[in-house]
Design a protein around this motif. Structure first.
Motif, PDB file in Angstrom:
ATOM      1  N   THR A  67       0.799  -1.233   0.000  1.00 42.03           N
ATOM      2  CA  THR A  67       0.000   0.000   0.000  1.00 42.03           C
ATOM      3  C   THR A  67       0.825   1.273   0.000  1.00 42.03           C
ATOM      4  OG1 THR A  67      -0.120   0.041   2.417  1.00 42.03           O
ATOM      5  CG2 THR A  67      -1.878  -1.144   1.248  1.00 42.03           C
ATOM      6  N   GLY A  68       2.020   1.232   0.570  1.00 39.99           N
ATOM      7  CA  GLY A  68       2.794   2.461   0.716  1.00 39.99           C
ATOM      8  C   GLY A  68       2.137   3.476   1.639  1.00 39.99           C
ATOM      9  N   PHE A  69       1.252   2.993   2.513  1.00 42.88           N
ATOM     10  CA  PHE A  69       0.456   3.889   3.357  1.00 42.88           C
ATOM     11  C   PHE A  69       1.276   4.518   4.482  1.00 42.88           C
ATOM     12  CE2 PHE A  69      -2.545   4.607   6.903  1.00 42.88           C
ATOM     13  CZ  PHE A  69      -3.528   5.357   6.263  1.00 42.88           C
ATOM     14  N   ALA A  70       2.314   3.814   4.933  1.00 43.55           N
ATOM     15  CA  ALA A  70       3.034   4.262   6.132  1.00 43.55           C
ATOM     16  C   ALA A  70       3.616   5.658   5.976  1.00 43.55           C
ATOM     17  CB  ALA A  70       4.130   3.259   6.480  1.00 43.55           C
ATOM     18  N   ASP A  71       4.293   5.904   4.870  1.00 40.79           N
ATOM     19  CA  ASP A  71       4.945   7.206   4.686  1.00 40.79           C
ATOM     20  C   ASP A  71       3.933   8.344   4.714  1.00 40.79           C
ATOM     21  OD1 ASP A  71       7.402   6.015   4.520  1.00 40.79           O
ATOM     22  OD2 ASP A  71       7.489   6.022   2.326  1.00 40.79           O
ATOM     23  N   ALA A  72       2.808   8.146   4.031  1.00 41.87           N
ATOM     24  CA  ALA A  72       1.779   9.191   3.985  1.00 41.87           C
ATOM     25  C   ALA A  72       1.198   9.452   5.371  1.00 41.87           C
ATOM     26  CB  ALA A  72       0.679   8.797   3.005  1.00 41.87           C
ATOM     27  N   ALA A  73       0.977   8.361   6.141  1.00 41.94           N
ATOM     28  CA  ALA A  73       0.402   8.511   7.483  1.00 41.94           C
ATOM     29  C   ALA A  73       1.389   9.164   8.445  1.00 41.94           C
ATOM     30  CB  ALA A  73      -0.046   7.152   8.005  1.00 41.94           C
ATOM     31  N   LEU A  74       2.656   8.783   8.350  1.00 41.78           N
ATOM     32  CA  LEU A  74       3.669   9.373   9.234  1.00 41.78           C
ATOM     33  C   LEU A  74       3.837  10.864   8.963  1.00 41.78           C
ATOM     34  CD1 LEU A  74       6.364   6.547   9.237  1.00 41.78           C
ATOM     35  CD2 LEU A  74       4.900   7.241  11.154  1.00 41.78           C
ATOM     36  N   GLU A  75       3.733  11.256   7.712  1.00 40.46           N
ATOM     37  CA  GLU A  75       3.829  12.674   7.376  1.00 40.46           C
ATOM     38  C   GLU A  75       2.739  13.492   8.059  1.00 40.46           C
ATOM     39  OE1 GLU A  75       3.786  13.186   3.197  1.00 40.46           O
ATOM     40  OE2 GLU A  75       5.773  12.297   2.873  1.00 40.46           O
ATOM     41  N   ARG A  76       1.606  12.844   8.317  1.00 41.14           N
ATOM     42  CA  ARG A  76       0.503  13.546   8.986  1.00 41.14           C
ATOM     43  C   ARG A  76       0.486  13.292  10.489  1.00 41.14           C
ATOM     44  NH1 ARG A  76      -4.680  14.151   4.982  1.00 41.14           N
ATOM     45  NH2 ARG A  76      -3.674  13.587   3.007  1.00 41.14           N
ATOM     46  N   GLY A  77       1.536  12.632  10.998  1.00 36.45           N
ATOM     47  CA  GLY A  77       1.685  12.494  12.444  1.00 36.45           C
ATOM     48  C   GLY A  77       0.984  11.320  13.076  1.00 36.45           C
ATOM     49  N   TYR A  78       0.575  10.322  12.309  1.00 34.30           N
ATOM     50  CA  TYR A  78      -0.118   9.157  12.861  1.00 34.30           C
ATOM     51  C   TYR A  78       0.862   8.082  13.326  1.00 34.30           C
ATOM     52  CZ  TYR A  78      -4.743  10.682  11.254  1.00 34.30           C
ATOM     53  OH  TYR A  78      -5.905  11.375  11.071  1.00 34.30           O
ATOM     54  N   THR A  79       0.464   7.332  14.341  1.00 31.08           N
ATOM     55  CA  THR A  79       1.099   6.073  14.695  1.00 31.08           C
ATOM     56  C   THR A  79       0.358   4.968  13.943  1.00 31.08           C
ATOM     57  OG1 THR A  79       1.809   6.800  16.889  1.00 31.08           O
ATOM     58  CG2 THR A  79       1.496   4.422  16.569  1.00 31.08           C
ATOM     59  N   VAL A  80       1.096   4.109  13.250  1.00 26.01           N
ATOM     60  CA  VAL A  80       0.462   3.084  12.410  1.00 26.01           C
ATOM     61  C   VAL A  80       0.930   1.702  12.853  1.00 26.01           C
ATOM     62  CG1 VAL A  80      -0.054   2.339  10.066  1.00 26.01           C
ATOM     63  CG2 VAL A  80       0.561   4.732  10.502  1.00 26.01           C
ATOM     64  N   VAL A  81      -0.024   0.820  13.139  1.00 24.73           N
ATOM     65  CA  VAL A  81       0.271  -0.550  13.569  1.00 24.73           C
ATOM     66  C   VAL A  81      -0.256  -1.512  12.517  1.00 24.73           C
ATOM     67  CG1 VAL A  81      -0.082  -2.297  15.350  1.00 24.73           C
ATOM     68  CG2 VAL A  81       0.120   0.122  15.991  1.00 24.73           C
ATOM     69  N   TRP A  82       0.647  -2.317  11.976  1.00 26.69           N
ATOM     70  CA  TRP A  82       0.320  -3.318  10.964  1.00 26.69           C
ATOM     71  C   TRP A  82       0.258  -4.672  11.660  1.00 26.69           C
ATOM     72  CZ3 TRP A  82       0.060  -1.230   5.913  1.00 26.69           C
ATOM     73  CH2 TRP A  82       0.546   0.081   5.800  1.00 26.69           C
ATOM     74  N   VAL A  83      -0.875  -5.357  11.528  1.00 30.90           N
ATOM     75  CA  VAL A  83      -1.124  -6.564  12.308  1.00 30.90           C
ATOM     76  C   VAL A  83      -1.264  -7.766  11.373  1.00 30.90           C
ATOM     77  CG1 VAL A  83      -2.471  -7.494  14.217  1.00 30.90           C
ATOM     78  CG2 VAL A  83      -2.534  -5.033  13.759  1.00 30.90           C
ATOM     79  N   THR A  84      -0.635  -8.876  11.719  1.00 26.92           N
ATOM     80  CA  THR A  84      -0.820 -10.109  10.964  1.00 26.92           C
ATOM     81  C   THR A  84      -1.913 -10.946  11.631  1.00 26.92           C
ATOM     82  OG1 THR A  84       1.480 -10.163  10.222  1.00 26.92           O
ATOM     83  CG2 THR A  84       0.277 -12.235  10.160  1.00 26.92           C
ATOM     84  N   GLY A  85      -2.889 -11.364  10.844  1.00 26.82           N
ATOM     85  CA  GLY A  85      -3.957 -12.204  11.356  1.00 26.82           C
ATOM     86  C   GLY A  85      -3.475 -13.626  11.594  1.00 26.82           C
ATOM     87  N   THR A  86      -4.411 -14.522  11.895  1.00 28.90           N
ATOM     88  CA  THR A  86      -4.076 -15.919  12.177  1.00 28.90           C
ATOM     89  C   THR A  86      -4.899 -16.844  11.293  1.00 28.90           C
ATOM     90  OG1 THR A  86      -5.751 -15.981  13.937  1.00 28.90           O
ATOM     91  CG2 THR A  86      -3.482 -15.454  14.588  1.00 28.90           C
ATOM     92  N   PRO A  87      -4.388 -18.055  11.050  1.00 26.67           N
ATOM     93  CA  PRO A  87      -5.214 -19.039  10.340  1.00 26.67           C
ATOM     94  C   PRO A  87      -6.419 -19.430  11.191  1.00 26.67           C
ATOM     95  CG  PRO A  87      -2.895 -19.676  10.353  1.00 26.67           C
ATOM     96  CD  PRO A  87      -3.041 -18.550  11.325  1.00 26.67           C
ATOM     97  N   ASP A  88      -7.478 -19.876  10.539  1.00 22.97           N
ATOM     98  CA  ASP A  88      -8.664 -20.356  11.248  1.00 22.97           C
ATOM     99  C   ASP A  88      -8.336 -21.719  11.853  1.00 22.97           C
ATOM    100  OD1 ASP A  88     -11.096 -21.312  12.110  1.00 22.97           O
ATOM    101  OD2 ASP A  88     -12.199 -20.655  10.341  1.00 22.97           O
ATOM    102  N   PRO A  89      -8.362 -21.851  13.185  1.00 30.68           N
ATOM    103  CA  PRO A  89      -7.997 -23.132  13.799  1.00 30.68           C
ATOM    104  C   PRO A  89      -8.935 -24.273  13.419  1.00 30.68           C
ATOM    105  CG  PRO A  89      -8.952 -21.645  15.422  1.00 30.68           C
ATOM    106  CD  PRO A  89      -8.744 -20.832  14.176  1.00 30.68           C
ATOM    107  N   ALA A  90     -10.139 -23.929  12.946  1.00 28.42           N
ATOM    108  CA  ALA A  90     -11.092 -24.972  12.570  1.00 28.42           C
ATOM    109  C   ALA A  90     -10.884 -25.477  11.145  1.00 28.42           C
ATOM    110  CB  ALA A  90     -12.524 -24.449  12.725  1.00 28.42           C
ATOM    111  N   VAL A  91     -10.027 -24.780  10.382  1.00 31.17           N
ATOM    112  CA  VAL A  91      -9.784 -25.165   8.982  1.00 31.17           C
ATOM    113  C   VAL A  91      -8.284 -25.385   8.815  1.00 31.17           C
ATOM    114  CG1 VAL A  91     -10.063 -24.525   6.562  1.00 31.17           C
ATOM    115  CG2 VAL A  91     -11.755 -23.769   8.252  1.00 31.17           C
ATOM    116  N   ARG A  92      -7.869 -26.647   8.654  1.00 27.09           N
ATOM    117  CA  ARG A  92      -6.454 -27.003   8.670  1.00 27.09           C
ATOM    118  C   ARG A  92      -5.664 -26.309   7.570  1.00 27.09           C
ATOM    119  NH1 ARG A  92      -3.521 -31.072   6.328  1.00 27.09           N
ATOM    120  NH2 ARG A  92      -5.404 -31.939   5.390  1.00 27.09           N
ATOM    121  N   THR A  93      -6.290 -26.077   6.429  1.00 27.73           N
ATOM    122  CA  THR A  93      -5.569 -25.505   5.290  1.00 27.73           C
ATOM    123  C   THR A  93      -5.744 -23.995   5.145  1.00 27.73           C
ATOM    124  OG1 THR A  93      -7.467 -25.992   3.847  1.00 27.73           O
ATOM    125  CG2 THR A  93      -5.739 -27.671   4.001  1.00 27.73           C
ATOM    126  N   SER A  94      -6.341 -23.345   6.136  1.00 25.32           N
ATOM    127  CA  SER A  94      -6.625 -21.915   5.988  1.00 25.32           C
ATOM    128  C   SER A  94      -5.357 -21.079   6.092  1.00 25.32           C
ATOM    129  CB  SER A  94      -7.628 -21.450   7.051  1.00 25.32           C
ATOM    130  OG  SER A  94      -7.033 -21.415   8.331  1.00 25.32           O
TER     131      SER A  94
END
Length: 290
Positions: free
Chosen positions: A83-110
């Protein structure tokens, strides 16, 4: 033998308490952010390890906070790069947290993603994560936002309906509200909301093209009507190459709802090269108006 069994039972209970700490009320302990070097962090919630990237402005104290939620199969790192979003957000003074989700424990191949159904565990996790960043970096609790793409956008809709006490504004790019959230939504929406919908996005049900007639989830127009209920139509603005931005607002509360309908747009984070719209700038303009 009985005493040995009792001792083993006590030892097992102590080990479980150490592995899964809870407050006296039965709720999880406040989430702890563990630095891994550079801007990488990890945390644990509900027995699952999570990976994070945190981009900080020069002085994060009092800054707005944005949680970034990737699409299905993505990661914090890939979303950051795409996205390239970080640079634009930092220029406007925001703190930005990028989060990695998790696989669905009920679906082995998710793959990695978000539990965006009503009452799903990720509502509590993301609310706890926002509180942890507010605590550690003194960000502004009244300007805590979430931005999601695709699968992450479905999660953003869930936050809008079920985490209005934790988030002030939510952005959905190429997503809609899961039917379970829709059926359990509160009477009114509490947050400011930006929806970006591609005219030809086959994932997002629409009344405009008849796709909602056969869809499991609600039409995006119906979701926007719920979000904007009680607000006044401010203006409809032509933008980019034939796209339309519709804005609703309430001057007394500053709650705002925008709906960008991208001409010929598909299931993507819109590129300025093809649409004439700077998606990153639009999102930040919206967050600053909310």
């Amino acid at each position: 033998m009985t005493r040995m069994k009792q001792a083993l039972a006590v030892l097992l209970a102590l080990c479980l308490a150490a592995a899964f700490p809870v407050c006296a009320s039965g709720e999880e302990e406040p989430l702890a952010l563990t630095p891994l070097g550079d801007n990488r962090f990890r945390c644990e919630y509900g027995g699952a390890a999570r990976r994070l990237l945190i981009d900080l402005p020069e002085d994060p104290a009092g800054s707005g906070l944005i949680l970034m939620l990737h699409g299905y199969g993505g990661t914090a790192e890939s979303f950051h790069l795409d996205t390239g979003f970080a640079d634009a957000a930092l220029e406007r003074g925001y703190t930005v947290v990028w989060v990695t989700g998790t696989p669905d424990p009920a679906v082995r191949t998710s793959a990695t993603g978000w539990r965006y159904e009503s009452g799903g565990t990720d509502v509590a996790f993301l609310s706890a994560l926002a509180e942890a960043v507010q605590r550690d970096y003194h960000t502004d609790e009244t300007r805590t936002c979430a931005v999601g793409f695709s699968n992450g956008a479905f999660m953003a809709h869930c936050l809008a309906a079920e985490a209005g006490d934790s988030f002030s504004a939510v952005v959905s790019v190429a997503g809609t509200m899961d039917v379970s959230v829709w059926e359990n939504r509160p009477e009114t929406c509490q947050v400011s909301f930006l929806q970006i919908t591609g005219e030809k996005d086959a994932v997002v049900p629409k009344n405009s093209d008849g796709s909602a007639r056969y869809a499991r989830d609600p039409a995006i127009e119906d979701v926007i009507a719920w979000c904007a209920d009680g607000l006044s139509l401010c203006e409809t603005i032509p933008i980019g190459h034939g796209s339309t931005l519709t804005c609703y607002t309430d001057d007394s509360t500053r709650r705002t709802v925008w709906h960008l309908q991208v001409k010929d747009g598909r299931h993507s984070w819109s590129s300025e090269r093809f649409t004439g719209i700077d998606t990153n700038a639009l999102i930040l303009d919206f967050l600053q108006s909310a």
